[in-house]
Design a protein around this motif. Structure first.
Motif, PDB file in Angstrom:
ATOM      1  N   PRO A  70      40.344  47.131  41.988  1.00  0.00           N
ATOM      2  CA  PRO A  70      41.732  47.105  41.508  1.00  0.00           C
ATOM      3  C   PRO A  70      42.533  48.348  41.849  1.00  0.00           C
ATOM      4  CG  PRO A  70      40.217  47.543  39.686  1.00  0.00           C
ATOM      5  CD  PRO A  70      39.366  47.252  40.899  1.00  0.00           C
ATOM      6  N   GLY A  71      41.853  49.459  42.228  1.00  0.00           N
ATOM      7  CA  GLY A  71      42.577  50.722  42.341  1.00  0.00           C
ATOM      8  C   GLY A  71      42.923  51.212  40.946  1.00  0.00           C
ATOM      9  N   TYR A  72      43.644  52.312  40.879  1.00  0.00           N
ATOM     10  CA  TYR A  72      43.936  52.886  39.553  1.00  0.00           C
ATOM     11  C   TYR A  72      45.182  52.258  38.941  1.00  0.00           C
ATOM     12  CZ  TYR A  72      40.139  56.082  40.012  1.00  0.00           C
ATOM     13  OH  TYR A  72      38.872  56.575  40.116  1.00  0.00           O
ATOM     14  N   PRO A  73      45.214  52.187  37.620  1.00  0.00           N
ATOM     15  CA  PRO A  73      46.401  51.659  36.936  1.00  0.00           C
ATOM     16  C   PRO A  73      47.526  52.691  36.947  1.00  0.00           C
ATOM     17  CG  PRO A  73      44.745  52.344  35.335  1.00  0.00           C
ATOM     18  CD  PRO A  73      44.127  52.525  36.700  1.00  0.00           C
ATOM     19  N   PRO A  74      48.694  52.298  36.487  1.00  0.00           N
ATOM     20  CA  PRO A  74      49.784  53.269  36.371  1.00  0.00           C
ATOM     21  C   PRO A  74      49.375  54.414  35.431  1.00  0.00           C
ATOM     22  CG  PRO A  74      50.592  51.029  36.021  1.00  0.00           C
ATOM     23  CD  PRO A  74      49.099  50.948  36.072  1.00  0.00           C
ATOM     24  N   ALA A  75      49.829  55.621  35.747  1.00  0.00           N
ATOM     25  CA  ALA A  75      49.502  56.785  34.909  1.00  0.00           C
ATOM     26  C   ALA A  75      50.075  56.618  33.507  1.00  0.00           C
ATOM     27  CB  ALA A  75      50.040  58.058  35.558  1.00  0.00           C
ATOM     28  N   ASN A  76      51.243  56.024  33.433  1.00  0.00           N
ATOM     29  CA  ASN A  76      51.887  55.801  32.130  1.00  0.00           C
ATOM     30  C   ASN A  76      52.183  54.317  31.973  1.00  0.00           C
ATOM     31  OD1 ASN A  76      52.149  58.670  31.339  1.00  0.00           O
ATOM     32  ND2 ASN A  76      53.447  58.735  33.171  1.00  0.00           N
ATOM     33  N   PRO A  77      51.168  53.560  31.553  1.00  0.00           N
ATOM     34  CA  PRO A  77      51.335  52.107  31.519  1.00  0.00           C
ATOM     35  C   PRO A  77      52.379  51.667  30.492  1.00  0.00           C
ATOM     36  CG  PRO A  77      49.042  52.761  31.110  1.00  0.00           C
ATOM     37  CD  PRO A  77      49.855  53.994  31.084  1.00  0.00           C
ATOM     38  N   THR A  78      53.127  50.649  30.853  1.00  0.00           N
ATOM     39  CA  THR A  78      54.049  50.034  29.896  1.00  0.00           C
ATOM     40  C   THR A  78      53.758  48.535  29.872  1.00  0.00           C
ATOM     41  OG1 THR A  78      55.650  49.838  31.680  1.00  0.00           O
ATOM     42  CG2 THR A  78      55.968  51.666  30.142  1.00  0.00           C
ATOM     43  N   LYS A  79      53.528  48.030  28.701  1.00  0.00           N
ATOM     44  CA  LYS A  79      53.242  46.604  28.519  1.00  0.00           C
ATOM     45  C   LYS A  79      52.192  46.120  29.509  1.00  0.00           C
ATOM     46  CE  LYS A  79      55.618  46.362  24.962  1.00  0.00           C
ATOM     47  NZ  LYS A  79      54.817  46.457  23.726  1.00  0.00           N
ATOM     48  N   PHE A  80      52.204  44.826  29.791  1.00  0.00           N
ATOM     49  CA  PHE A  80      51.103  44.259  30.560  1.00  0.00           C
ATOM     50  C   PHE A  80      51.323  44.300  32.055  1.00  0.00           C
ATOM     51  CE2 PHE A  80      50.373  41.835  26.617  1.00  0.00           C
ATOM     52  CZ  PHE A  80      49.032  42.130  26.439  1.00  0.00           C
ATOM     53  N   LEU A  81      50.284  44.757  32.723  1.00  0.00           N
ATOM     54  CA  LEU A  81      50.142  44.544  34.158  1.00  0.00           C
ATOM     55  C   LEU A  81      48.789  43.856  34.302  1.00  0.00           C
ATOM     56  CD1 LEU A  81      50.856  45.038  37.155  1.00  0.00           C
ATOM     57  CD2 LEU A  81      49.640  47.220  36.961  1.00  0.00           C
ATOM     58  N   ALA A  82      48.768  42.700  34.912  1.00  0.00           N
ATOM     59  CA  ALA A  82      47.518  41.954  35.013  1.00  0.00           C
ATOM     60  C   ALA A  82      47.262  41.556  36.463  1.00  0.00           C
ATOM     61  CB  ALA A  82      47.575  40.704  34.131  1.00  0.00           C
ATOM     62  N   LEU A  83      46.061  41.852  36.941  1.00  0.00           N
ATOM     63  CA  LEU A  83      45.661  41.528  38.311  1.00  0.00           C
ATOM     64  C   LEU A  83      44.577  40.472  38.249  1.00  0.00           C
ATOM     65  CD1 LEU A  83      45.116  45.249  39.496  1.00  0.00           C
ATOM     66  CD2 LEU A  83      47.294  44.000  39.286  1.00  0.00           C
ATOM     67  N   TRP A  84      44.664  39.476  39.100  1.00  0.00           N
ATOM     68  CA  TRP A  84      43.641  38.420  39.054  1.00  0.00           C
ATOM     69  C   TRP A  84      43.672  37.531  40.286  1.00  0.00           C
ATOM     70  CZ3 TRP A  84      46.676  34.061  39.242  1.00  0.00           C
ATOM     71  CH2 TRP A  84      47.931  34.102  38.616  1.00  0.00           C
ATOM     72  N   PRO A  85      42.490  36.980  40.650  1.00  0.00           N
ATOM     73  CA  PRO A  85      42.467  35.865  41.587  1.00  0.00           C
ATOM     74  C   PRO A  85      42.461  34.594  40.745  1.00  0.00           C
ATOM     75  CG  PRO A  85      40.247  36.780  41.345  1.00  0.00           C
ATOM     76  CD  PRO A  85      41.139  37.505  40.346  1.00  0.00           C
ATOM     77  N   GLY A  86      43.304  33.624  41.091  1.00  0.00           N
ATOM     78  CA  GLY A  86      43.414  32.421  40.266  1.00  0.00           C
ATOM     79  C   GLY A  86      43.156  31.147  41.044  1.00  0.00           C
ATOM     80  N   VAL A  87      42.545  30.175  40.365  1.00  0.00           N
ATOM     81  CA  VAL A  87      42.376  28.824  40.919  1.00  0.00           C
ATOM     82  C   VAL A  87      42.923  27.855  39.887  1.00  0.00           C
ATOM     83  CG1 VAL A  87      40.716  27.045  41.602  1.00  0.00           C
ATOM     84  CG2 VAL A  87      40.344  29.413  42.299  1.00  0.00           C
ATOM     85  N   TRP A  88      43.783  26.930  40.350  1.00  0.00           N
ATOM     86  CA  TRP A  88      44.397  26.011  39.394  1.00  0.00           C
ATOM     87  C   TRP A  88      45.087  24.873  40.135  1.00  0.00           C
ATOM     88  CZ3 TRP A  88      49.914  26.978  37.409  1.00  0.00           C
ATOM     89  CH2 TRP A  88      50.702  27.566  38.395  1.00  0.00           C
ATOM     90  N   ASN A  89      45.693  23.984  39.398  1.00  0.00           N
ATOM     91  CA  ASN A  89      46.487  22.902  39.973  1.00  0.00           C
ATOM     92  C   ASN A  89      47.925  23.068  39.504  1.00  0.00           C
ATOM     93  OD1 ASN A  89      47.798  20.622  40.735  1.00  0.00           O
ATOM     94  ND2 ASN A  89      46.429  19.189  39.695  1.00  0.00           N
ATOM     95  N   PRO A  90      48.809  23.572  40.379  1.00  0.00           N
ATOM     96  CA  PRO A  90      50.174  23.830  39.938  1.00  0.00           C
ATOM     97  C   PRO A  90      50.960  22.573  39.591  1.00  0.00           C
ATOM     98  CG  PRO A  90      49.898  24.373  42.274  1.00  0.00           C
ATOM     99  CD  PRO A  90      48.553  23.935  41.773  1.00  0.00           C
ATOM    100  N   TYR A  91      50.420  21.399  39.931  1.00  0.00           N
ATOM    101  CA  TYR A  91      51.170  20.163  39.703  1.00  0.00           C
ATOM    102  C   TYR A  91      50.824  19.477  38.396  1.00  0.00           C
ATOM    103  CZ  TYR A  91      52.336  21.076  44.467  1.00  0.00           C
ATOM    104  OH  TYR A  91      52.783  21.698  45.590  1.00  0.00           O
ATOM    105  N   SER A  92      49.945  20.094  37.620  1.00  0.00           N
ATOM    106  CA  SER A  92      49.552  19.463  36.359  1.00  0.00           C
ATOM    107  C   SER A  92      49.625  20.453  35.206  1.00  0.00           C
ATOM    108  CB  SER A  92      48.120  18.918  36.478  1.00  0.00           C
ATOM    109  OG  SER A  92      47.632  18.597  35.187  1.00  0.00           O
ATOM    110  N   ILE A  93      50.319  20.069  34.170  1.00  0.00           N
ATOM    111  CA  ILE A  93      50.410  20.941  33.001  1.00  0.00           C
ATOM    112  C   ILE A  93      49.075  20.949  32.246  1.00  0.00           C
ATOM    113  CG2 ILE A  93      51.418  19.195  31.476  1.00  0.00           C
ATOM    114  CD1 ILE A  93      51.991  23.017  31.572  1.00  0.00           C
TER     115      ILE A  93
END
Ligand SMILES: *[C@@H]1O[C@H](CO)[C@@H](O)[C@H](O)[C@H]1NC(C)=O
Ligand SMILES: *[C@@H]1O[C@H](CO)[C@@H](O)[C@H](O)[C@H]1NC(C)=O
Length: 265
Positions: A70-93
């Motif tokens: 991921p490398g390093y996060p921000p030195a002064n984080p604010t709220k959420f930063l989220a990194l991810w690989p995702g698998v899904w079906n964008p056409y179905s809720i």
């Protein structure tokens, strides 16, 4: 589930100590393009990304594996930063978005959720099942220099449950496997997800040997590949006529270079 201060679907469980008003599920229209759909699902903004899918043949993705730094996060984080690989079906809720999440938040949250010290991330297996987040109670602290092996496998029997296996290769530490969600995934996407006042990633993210496995070979799958021009990656190749697809490396640039946490020594 999407509400300030936890804001996100992502990590909403971890924020359950704070009252979070429910968002009414919004039916997502079926459209030929997935543009905007992830944003709707995650109530978030996204940085540069790689996208692949859905297959023209209808074959679903039954596996993903990669080594992620991921490398390093921000030195002064604010709220959420989220990194991810995702698998899904964008056409179905009803889709399950399978996403092992590496996240940064303000220090109080990081300490209580995963015991992370300043400059560390929290790692957690996660499934956004429809609008419902499924995850663990407490995440795992990792360093920016850690190499995390991420494996998603869809069972070929029963309901076809997704299993997430996470290992800190830098230390040979395997975390408990997590099984949740069973909907078919047709699409792969890398997420650099910004919630609330977060404005972006601070360091380069590297995915090595990212391998997608289809249930049935589809030699045309590469035609669905796209990426942000700022992302450095070669188009995926298939060694076996379209059953598995391999990105040797995907490098996602820092959005806010110069704001990175600098480890001592
Ligand atoms: C992963 O391995 C690195 C390198 O040994 C270590 O610094 C880090 O704390 C490890 N993370 C966990 C959660 O074990
Ligand atoms: C890449 O990942 C695949 C699937 O996990 C594995 O079989 C292969 O050995 C890996 N290749 C390298 C070079 O690590």
């Amino acid at each position: 589930m999407l509400a300030i201060p936890c804001l996100v679907s992502i990590l909403a469980l971890a924020c359950s100590a704070t009252p979070v008003p429910d968002l009414d599920p919004q039916p997502l229209e079926i459209e030929p393009k997935s543009e905007g759909r992830l944003e709707a699902r995650q109530a978030a903004n996204f940085g540069p990304r790689v996208h692949m899918g859905p297959t023209k043949s209808g074959a679903d993705i039954i596996g993903l594996s990669t080594v992620f730094k991921p490398g390093y996060p921000p030195a002064n984080p604010t709220k959420f930063l989220a990194l991810w690989p995702g698998v899904w079906n964008p056409y179905s809720i009803k889709s399950d978005l399978v996403q092992s999440v590496i996240s940064s938040h303000d220090q109080a949250y990081m300490t209580s959720f995963c015991g992370a010290k300043r400059g560390q991330w929290c790692l957690q297996p996660y499934v956004l099942s429809g609008w419902k987040p499924l995850t663990i109670q407490n995440g795992y602290a990792i360093d920016g220099s850690d190499e995390i092996e991420i494996i998603y496998e869809k069972a070929t029997s029963g309901k076809g449950t997704w299993k997430q296996s996470l290992t800190n290769l830098s230390k040979g530490k395997k975390y408990p496997e997590y099984s949740a969600g069973s909907a078919a995934g047709t699409t792969f996407e890398t997420g650099t997800e910004m919630q609330g006042s977060n404005r972006g990633s601070a360091d380069t993210q590297v995915y090595r040997n990212l391998t997608l496995t289809l249930r049935v070979a589809d030699p045309t799958f590469a035609r669905t590949y796209s990426k942000d021009p700022k992302v450095v990656a070669n188009a995926p190749v298939t060694p076996d006529g379209g059953k598995t697809w391999v990105f040797d490396q995907i490098e996602i640039p820092a959005m806010l270079p110069g704001t990175t946490f600098k480890p001592a020594n």
